[in-house]
Enzyme design. Structure first.
Site, PDB file in Angstrom:
ATOM      1  N   SER A  89       0.810  -1.032   0.036  1.00 37.75           N
ATOM      2  CA  SER A  89       0.033  -0.044  -0.009  1.00 37.75           C
ATOM      3  C   SER A  89       0.865   1.371   0.231  1.00 37.75           C
ATOM      4  O   SER A  89       1.705   1.400   0.650  1.00 37.75           O
ATOM      5  CB  SER A  89      -0.775  -0.109   1.201  1.00 37.75           C
TER       6      SER A  89
ATOM      7  N   GLY B 234      -6.072 -15.034   3.674  1.00 38.48           N
ATOM      8  CA  GLY B 234      -5.810 -15.129   5.179  1.00 38.48           C
ATOM      9  C   GLY B 234      -5.284 -16.457   5.424  1.00 38.48           C
ATOM     10  O   GLY B 234      -6.375 -17.600   5.415  1.00 38.48           O
TER      11      GLY B 234
ATOM     12  N   SER C  85      -5.305  -8.074   7.770  1.00 40.06           N
ATOM     13  CA  SER C  85      -5.325  -9.035   9.261  1.00 40.06           C
ATOM     14  C   SER C  85      -6.105  -8.794  10.199  1.00 40.06           C
ATOM     15  O   SER C  85      -6.980  -7.729  10.383  1.00 40.06           O
ATOM     16  CB  SER C  85      -3.737  -8.391   9.441  1.00 40.06           C
TER      17      SER C  85
ATOM     18  N   CYS D 260      -6.218  -1.563   7.208  1.00 37.12           N
ATOM     19  CA  CYS D 260      -5.078  -1.883   7.805  1.00 37.12           C
ATOM     20  C   CYS D 260      -5.200  -1.625   9.336  1.00 37.12           C
ATOM     21  O   CYS D 260      -5.513  -0.408   9.811  1.00 37.12           O
ATOM     22  CB  CYS D 260      -3.874  -1.043   7.305  1.00 37.12           C
TER      23      CYS D 260
END
EC number: 1.3.-.-
Lengths: 276, 301, 301, 276
Positions: B44, B239, B188, B124
């Site tokens: 990013s 994931g 995450s 994020c």
């Protein structure tokens, strides 16, 4: 479930002793044991640890590996706030070590020229001892700005290596750059391999010299690091993309040819390129 | 046999390098493409450069890692230099972040010509002030950002969502309504934390960090399954994927393709080739002709 | 040396059998007490009996399990028979659940004389209609339930919270304001899901199940750390604890004691004794006199 | 991280073949191989699997264990909706197996009396074969309501055991309860040990008989199960608290003395006690 082996966590250790090597370099010794039930490995020369002082964490080369005594040494040159904070530590103070990481130098050939510039002597010293103890003849150039900054000369003589000190100001040993001395020795001697660690400009010159002599050589590179486990991408080098923390930090000369940024630039914490 | 198409992007296989894993340089993105990834997402980046958090920024935990890199990046101007050097016959997806719809829209326009799609990082869990999950936890903010980006570019806009919300479906619907072309699930998890028992110090300098790795796979899979039931746009599942069986689970749950990240720590970039080989064998054994046939199959059970 | 006191309950050590692990009978609770637990929490029960979900109700995942037992219990009337047979010189905590403040208050009054404290389960991620996490994800509902229970009983009221919310601190504060005497953090995570790659079937009959085990430890630890900064009442830490180092992490994060659950799957009930032995050795090495000294230490770093 | 060994996940297998043992009992054979790289174990007699038919999952005893052929057999008596659904399955249909779970029967002594009542013959058959193959003399009582329901008689004779059929209605073998026949055999023979599985009422009577004869005995119990991995508490027995899925399902007679609910009651899915 069989319990994971969790390896990438700082192990907080007490400093066993601190050795003042030069006015700007200290070596910190830590107990290091490898037991079946834990996840430690004994490091090999050229590998590094992420050293955590509880406010920051940076990669540091291993300068001494002693499986018999069960200890390792990390040599730190005072260059900024992080290393200043380390230099304030004493015996029994704590630091976190995460690793060892990266691949080490390969030991090959029967006569080796090892070249260390400044604190780049740390892995070169560990390598010199390991190779000497295997009966390899090692000539080690230890280069510094001035006599008081010469690292590990006595220790490496004791290990059986021939030590060639050199200082920029000529105050001790050869007067001039490590690369000049290296070229001189390569002209005189019959070496099978060169290993080197030091300022990238020095290594770049040395790389050209080894190319000229067509002698195999290994170089240890340094880049800004974050994760050290091969995923954050911070230490990837152009154009090949390799990670210094996994594919490196030690590369063979022909690998270096694929690292186009070698000797040219490195990226800072944000990823911005800084020229050497 | 492994080919998939997402938002009119043709991919040779359904494995994508996830944002934030390598991807901060064209070199590492090109390497991932050469290693077998079907598409690559950049790390990013934002309008301005950002050094991120001090180290330690990553530490291992049971079944994965937690990290708080803090979205370090050299800023869009420098990053365009990287994007210009992208190679490989794979779609290139730029992951962008900011704190306002205007930030996102400006970033999007600046890189539109250099990439095949955008992935909006509104999720994020360790972003600095005003960016990151704070956005992706709010359906209205998410909607505004997606809307602004959609207005300013023609390339596909993918939105990456955080699982760290009471109801991910609500956010997914908001993104879809605002015009998102696809979703990436999940960013995450947590965040999580690790404390050193010797010293009582939190290990990460940011104290908290987003969890990734096999440990988060069950949650990611549930998010994909649940979202698939409630939106029409395609889903990139991410994931904890480390092997082809994991990919199969995500496809069955409703993902059209998958992203792979932390597995690179365990298995290196070879993970892409290994997964693709395993997946192809599996499909032959099961007589699947296309990856698409498998998508969402768990919903018929 | 290991003694702790929570809500005026004296415990010989800080390890508590978590709700839902064994605990559905006095036999298993007494066994846990004999095995070294410092306190025991019953499996959650309600006013009426409940068979829970069909099997499969449990399946292993990376770093733990996911389960959707569905709060099976024989109802309060039958369960009182179990509570009457509780033995052992340890505090007994009854975990109760319901769908309204009145349910909770009624349950609480009925068992008040038989136990030392109550733990309100407002956070089960696989509860049936109207119970479980739906409550614990809403600060007002949580507050109403805690308030109602506090009005009807004199024994301590502990509230167990779900991590599956955008902001756990908000819920923790609501519980505290409503009079909770302590918090238990965290209930199982996610929920998560597992799909069988052979058949595409979700493995759990309820499809989704709460994650527990070492994989959720980083998230639990963050929840404890974050909540400790924002509430004054004591915290029981729970999530993935399997050894004494884990306990140390939770104490440092701010837990006054810990609950242990899924570790019983890996290590049997011996886990209590093993942890307590390890913890005592650790405390001697570190010159801690009491467990309390360690509580919250990570916040001073 | 070294990859976890994840064990508690149903492994979906194709049925290798179906054997119709009696009008109400079928044995389903599955391939079962133990490779280093996977997490399978070969089961021992007395262990069970959680059997998943994709809508429910129940514990089922293993009736045949053949490491040479690489297969295992699970015998299912049709008693309700779950077992009815299993009885509809054919070769190549799929079922999920999770396990093996619990501890098996210990093989000890040189002459053993094995008693199986109804579908309780499943683990008793597996035990009889395993013990016989180790040279132990096994006398096996196979008890059923009527001749057509007698299980495994031929198979166990072939394995070298002496088989004593008994039927409630006297249509085959001994006429009467298994416990009566067992008492008769214990009076006549010189046994080192008894193993048993069957209706709990039968096992309770047999337990009293083995107490009278002061002969060591092992009994396999059954309770409603959910997790099967030792945490849900569903199968815990009063007053000792032991879990049938971990400490059981096989218990020695002196352990049974600590299980106060033995022969008296069992709990249903909600935990409500049902008397036998």
């Amino acid at each position: 479930m069989v319990k994971d082996k969790i390896m990438h966590v700082p192990q907080v250790l007490k400093i066993k002793r601190v050795v003042e090597e030069t006015p700007t370099v200290k070596t910190f010794y830590f107990p290091w044991e490898v037991k079946d039930e834990d996840n430690n490995q004994f490091p090999t020369p050229g590998q590094f640890f992420m050293v955590w002082n509880f406010s920051d964490e940076k990669p540091m080369s291993i300068s001494r590996i002693d499986p018999v005594k069960g200890e390792i040494g990390i040599s730190v040159k005072m260059v900024g706030p992080f290393t200043q904070s380390l230099h304030k530590l004493h015996e029994n103070d704590q630091l976190g070590l995460r690793g060892p990481y990266g691949g080490g130098f390969e030991i090959a050939g029967s006569r080796i020229l090892a070249v260390g510039g400044g604190i780049g002597m740390a892995p070169v010293a560990a390598f010199t001892e390991a190779a000497s103890s295997r009966g390899v003849k090692v000539d080690t150039i230890t280069a510094a700005t001035t006599q008081s900054e010469i690292l590990f000369a006595e220790r490496l003589e004791k290990a059986g290596a021939s030590v060639f000190p050199t200082t920029d100001d000529g105050s001790h040993g050869f007067c001039g750059f490590a690369t000049e001395l290296a070229e001189k020795l390569l002209n005189e001697g019959n070496y099978d391999m060169v290993v080197a660690c030091g300022p990238e400009i020095m290594m770049q010159k040395l790389f050209l010299i080894t190319e000229k002599f067509q002698i195999p050589a290994q170089f240890s590179l340094e880049r800004y690091m974050k994760c050290a486990v091969g995923i954050c991408g911070q230490c990837c080098v152009d154009d090949v993309g390799w990670r210094i923390c996994v594919e490196g930090p030690v590369f063979w000369g022909d690998q270096l040819r694929m690292i186009s940024e070698f000797g040219k630039y490195r990226r800072d914490a944000s990823g911005i390129k800084n020229k050497f | 046999m492994l080919e998939v198409e997402i938002c009119h992007m043709k991919m040779r296989n359904p494995t994508v390098l996830a944002a934030g894993v390598l991807g901060s340089t064209s070199s590492s993105l090109n390497w991932a493409a050469r290693s077998g990834a079907g598409a690559v997402v950049t790390k990013s980046f934002a309008l301005e450069s950002n050094k991120g958090y001090p180290n330690p920024t990553t530490v291992e935990v049971e079944g994965g890692i937690i990290n708080a890199i803090g979205l370090s990046n050299p800023g869009v101007e420098a990053f365009k230099g990287e994007l210009e050097k992208l190679e490989g016959n794979v779609p290139h997806i730029a992951s962008i972040y900011g704190s306002t719809p205007e930030d996102f829209a400006s970033l999007a326009s600046q890189v539109e010509d250099l990439v095949d799609a955008l992935e909006l990082n509104v999720s994020c869990p360790h972003a600095m002030e005003g960016c990151g999950a704070a956005i992706g936890q709010d359906p209205d903010l998410t909607s505004n950002i997606v809307g602004a980006v959609k207005k300013s570019v023609k390339i596909p806009v993918i939105v990456k969502l955080t699982p760290n919300v009471t109801d991910i479906v609500e956010i997914a619907r908001a993104a879809e309504s605002a015009g998102a072309d696809a979703l990436t699930l999940i960013n995450s998890l947590g965040p999580g934390m690790r404390i050193d028992p010797e010293t009582a110090h939190p290990v990460l300098s940011n104290r908290f960090g987003g969890m990734s790795g096999p440990a988060i796979k069950p949650v990611a899979l549930r998010c994909v399954y649940q979202t698939y039931q409630n939106v029409k746009i395609p889903i990139m599942g991410v994931g904890g994927i480390t092997n082809y069986q994991d990919v199969v689970e995500f496809l069955y749950a409703g993902a059209s393709c998958v992203q792979i990240g932390t597995a690179v720590m365990y298995h290196g970039l070879e993970v892409f080739q290994n997964i693709n080989t395993g997946l192809e064998k599996f499909m032959r054994d099961k007589n699947y002709q296309t990856v698409e046939e498998m998508v969402g199959m768990a919903h018929q059970m």
